[in-house]
Enzyme design. Structure first.
Site, PDB file in Angstrom:
ATOM      1  N   LYS A  86       8.546  20.948   3.610  1.00 14.80           N
ATOM      2  CA  LYS A  86       7.366  20.308   4.187  1.00 14.80           C
ATOM      3  C   LYS A  86       6.646  21.250   5.154  1.00 14.80           C
ATOM      4  CE  LYS A  86       7.868  16.078   5.825  1.00 14.80           C
ATOM      5  NZ  LYS A  86       6.809  15.214   5.250  1.00 14.80           N
ATOM      6  N   GLU A  88       0.821  -1.203   0.000  1.00 16.35           N
ATOM      7  CA  GLU A  88       0.000   0.000   0.000  1.00 16.35           C
ATOM      8  C   GLU A  88       0.861   1.262   0.000  1.00 16.35           C
ATOM      9  OE1 GLU A  88      -2.309  -2.986   2.683  1.00 16.35           O
ATOM     10  OE2 GLU A  88      -0.257  -2.625   2.031  1.00 16.35           O
ATOM     11  N   CYS A 102      -0.647   0.079   7.872  1.00 21.45           N
ATOM     12  CA  CYS A 102      -1.296   0.568   6.653  1.00 21.45           C
ATOM     13  C   CYS A 102      -2.712   1.059   6.938  1.00 21.45           C
ATOM     14  CB  CYS A 102      -1.311  -0.525   5.586  1.00 21.45           C
ATOM     15  SG  CYS A 102       0.320  -0.851   4.872  1.00 21.45           S
ATOM     16  N   ARG A 107      -5.077   8.302   7.616  1.00 21.65           N
ATOM     17  CA  ARG A 107      -4.456   9.627   7.509  1.00 21.65           C
ATOM     18  C   ARG A 107      -4.648  10.207   6.107  1.00 21.65           C
ATOM     19  NH1 ARG A 107       2.013  11.074   8.443  1.00 21.65           N
ATOM     20  NH2 ARG A 107       1.945  13.079   7.368  1.00 21.65           N
ATOM     21  N   ARG A 160       1.297   4.081  -2.992  1.00 20.06           N
ATOM     22  CA  ARG A 160       1.040   5.498  -2.745  1.00 20.06           C
ATOM     23  C   ARG A 160       2.245   6.360  -3.119  1.00 20.06           C
ATOM     24  NH1 ARG A 160       2.702   9.324   1.780  1.00 20.06           N
ATOM     25  NH2 ARG A 160       1.228  11.042   1.582  1.00 20.06           N
ATOM     26  N   ARG A 161       3.451   5.926  -2.797  1.00 16.78           N
ATOM     27  CA  ARG A 161       4.640   6.694  -3.183  1.00 16.78           C
ATOM     28  C   ARG A 161       4.793   6.707  -4.702  1.00 16.78           C
ATOM     29  NH1 ARG A 161       7.470   8.140   1.197  1.00 16.78           N
ATOM     30  NH2 ARG A 161       9.228   8.847  -0.036  1.00 16.78           N
ATOM     31  N   CYS A 203      -2.872  -3.969   7.002  1.00 18.17           N
ATOM     32  CA  CYS A 203      -2.438  -4.433   8.316  1.00 18.17           C
ATOM     33  C   CYS A 203      -2.848  -3.417   9.376  1.00 18.17           C
ATOM     34  CB  CYS A 203      -0.914  -4.638   8.331  1.00 18.17           C
ATOM     35  SG  CYS A 203       0.047  -3.138   8.079  1.00 18.17           S
ATOM     36  N   LYS A 230      -2.182   4.584   8.069  1.00 13.87           N
ATOM     37  CA  LYS A 230      -1.769   5.467   6.967  1.00 13.87           C
ATOM     38  C   LYS A 230      -2.933   5.760   6.019  1.00 13.87           C
ATOM     39  CE  LYS A 230       3.166   4.527   7.129  1.00 13.87           C
ATOM     40  NZ  LYS A 230       4.411   4.169   6.407  1.00 13.87           N
TER      41      LYS A 230
END
Length: 500
Positions: A468, A89, A297, A303, A93-94, A142, A300
């Site tokens: 960031k 996952e 995951c 999020r 996403r990356r 997970c 994430k």
């Protein structure tokens, strides 16, 4: 528009045709997980005069990832050139972020056709209105989404998991990718541990069909409202879920997850059977001896469902976050209620997010199609073959970009990297932090400074951390999410983000 089976089939076909043999599991000995992002686009020129008419769409895989591993905390590097988390996952996403960077480059620098159109603010872009993205995973994520009940029935098939069960803590799990000992044996339907699984008195053991103990589909009903939860750590720790389930069935055990509760969370009881886990908690992925700093995951995805999949860097160029419209899971242990709780329910009480951000009511569905190189499929196919079935050590990244779309890694570096080559440009994954930051800087340098977004013009920025932090709206949204739901989230220290 599309069905879960259509999404799964498209991803499986892409995996077979577009991904190389390198990095795939060794036949009959290894298994892996698969994840992807699929672009959904409405076909232009359709008339909508009939309410029942199906909207015609095109479907295209734009990123894909495979993998089951994480690196331990001691192997993390401050240079940003290693992949800390190589679960499918996260790789997908990356890889999706790499695709988005290329699409922004097409729009902003080359003025070519792209998925983006100009926004209302200088230097910012937004998705075309006829586009959406579906996330596919061959297995439940997970962590919290994998805490799934094992229900016992008398002469009847599996039925939906009750909402009461799904929202009570101290309950089950699955997806232990690196389990050892009895936990690993439990997932093997032919092992003595699985055969001796604790059952309620006078209840016949569930039938094991096609070598897949407890791998039936759990629940396909629409989700109902979830009781508000201000924080995952506020969940009561004493309530259990061992009472009657639908149609008189009982929750007799739970699928285990290898993800461990983060420090500061209430923690699991570890008791036998259905009391083993507590639900709704933040968890970190397991390591072999060396603890990881990678959140599960499930965490994430939750999020991303609030902050978007683009991350903080890309938010500089975007008028609004890029959210997933749906999540589709392949055939595996599954609970609709657990998925909704993990991805949406833990955050849905959050308010006061910056403009454009919000908790999404992402559509969650399951396909009936099994991934051919999943643990379950390989285990069934090999029957009683020699040797032990193990997770594949490699991870594959694929992005819909013209230059070098593929990336095969092991232990966070390109496969075959030697210790001597570590630190060189050749020893970097194309989706590592430092490489994605390089692509971001390339995008920035290709645009004249007077067309930069305001967030990049107010101060001179140099390091990854500075860029960031300068995405103010994103950082405000992330701070609000931590304050109200994910206060125990493990964050990497700032010195791991000081590279340029």
């Amino acid at each position: 528009m599309w069905t879960p089976d259509e999404i799964a089939s498209l991803c499986y076909q892409h995996y077979r045709i577009r991904l190389p043999k390198q990095g795939k599991p060794e036949p009959n000995r290894e298994w892996t997980l698969l994840a992807a992002v699929v672009k959904i686009q409405r076909i232009a020129g359709q008339t909508y005069d009939c309410p029942d008419k199906q909207v015609q769409v095109t479907k295209e895989v734009v990123s894909m990832g495979t993998g089951t591993k994480c690196i331990g905390q001691s192997k993390m590097r401050k240079s940003g050139d290693i992949l800390n988390d190589s679960h499918a996952e996260v790789i997908a996403r990356r890889s999706f972020q790499r695709y988005l960077l290329h699409q922004l480059y097409l729009a902003a620098a080359l003025k070519e056709d792209s998925i983006f159109v100009p926004g209302t603010q200088r230097g910012q872009w937004k998705l075309k209105p006829d586009l959406s993205f579906v996330f596919f995973s061959s297995h439940t994520p997970c962590g919290d989404a994998s805490i799934i009940p094992m229900l016992e029935f008398e002469d009847q098939p599996c039925c939906p998991v009750s909402r009461d069960w799904a929202h009570n803590p101290s309950v089950g799990a699955s997806g232990n990718l690196e389990a050892t000992g009895d936990k690993r044996k439990r997932e093997d339907p032919d092992s003595p541990v699985a055969k001796k699984m604790r059952l309620e008195p006078r209840t016949p053991a569930r039938k094991v069909a096609n070598g897949e103990a407890d791998h039936q589909r759990f629940g396909n009903q629409e989700s109902g409202p979830v009781p508000p939860k201000a924080s995952s750590s506020d969940l009561p720790s004493e309530e259990l879920a061992t009472g009657p389930a639908p149609s008189g069935a009982k929750v007799v055990d739970v699928h285990r997850t290898g993800a461990k509760c983060v420090p500061g969370e209430a923690g699991d009881s570890g008791k036998p059977g259905a009391e083993y886990h507590q639900v709704g908690l933040l968890r970190v992925k397991p390591g072999r001896g060396d603890r990881t700093c990678s959140m599960s995951c499930s965490d994430k995805l939750a999020r991303w469902n609030v902050l978007g999949c683009q991350g903080s860097l890309l938010m500089h160029f975007l008028e609004e976050p890029i959210y997933l419209s749906a999540v589709v899971i392949g055939k595996c242990p599954y609970s609709q209620e657990a998925m909704r709780r993990a991805l949406i329910g833990r955050c849905e009480n959050i308010s006061a997010l910056p403009k454009g951000f919000g908790v999404q009511e992402v559509k969650i569905q399951q396909s009936d199609l099994l991934f051919e190189q999943s643990r379950c499929a390989v285990q069934t196919k090999r029957a009683d073959g020699p040797g032990r079935l193990v997770p594949c050590g490699a991870a594959i990244s694929w992005s819909a970009v013209p230059e070098q779309p593929l990336d095969v890694t092991a232990n966070g570096f390109p496969q075959g990297t030697t210790k001597k080559r570590m630190g060189s440009l050749q020893a970097r994954s194309r989706i590592s932090k430092v490489e994605l930051f390089g692509s971001f800087q390339k995008l920035l340098s290709s645009i004249s400074e007077d067309k930069w977004p305001d967030s990049l013009r107010v101060q001179k920025l140099e390091t990854y951390q500075e860029y960031k932090e300068a995405a103010a709206a994103y950082q405000e949204a992330w701070s609000t999410l931590r304050k109200h739901a994910f206060g125990s989230w493990i964050r990497n220290p700032p010195d791991y983000h000081q590279f340029k």
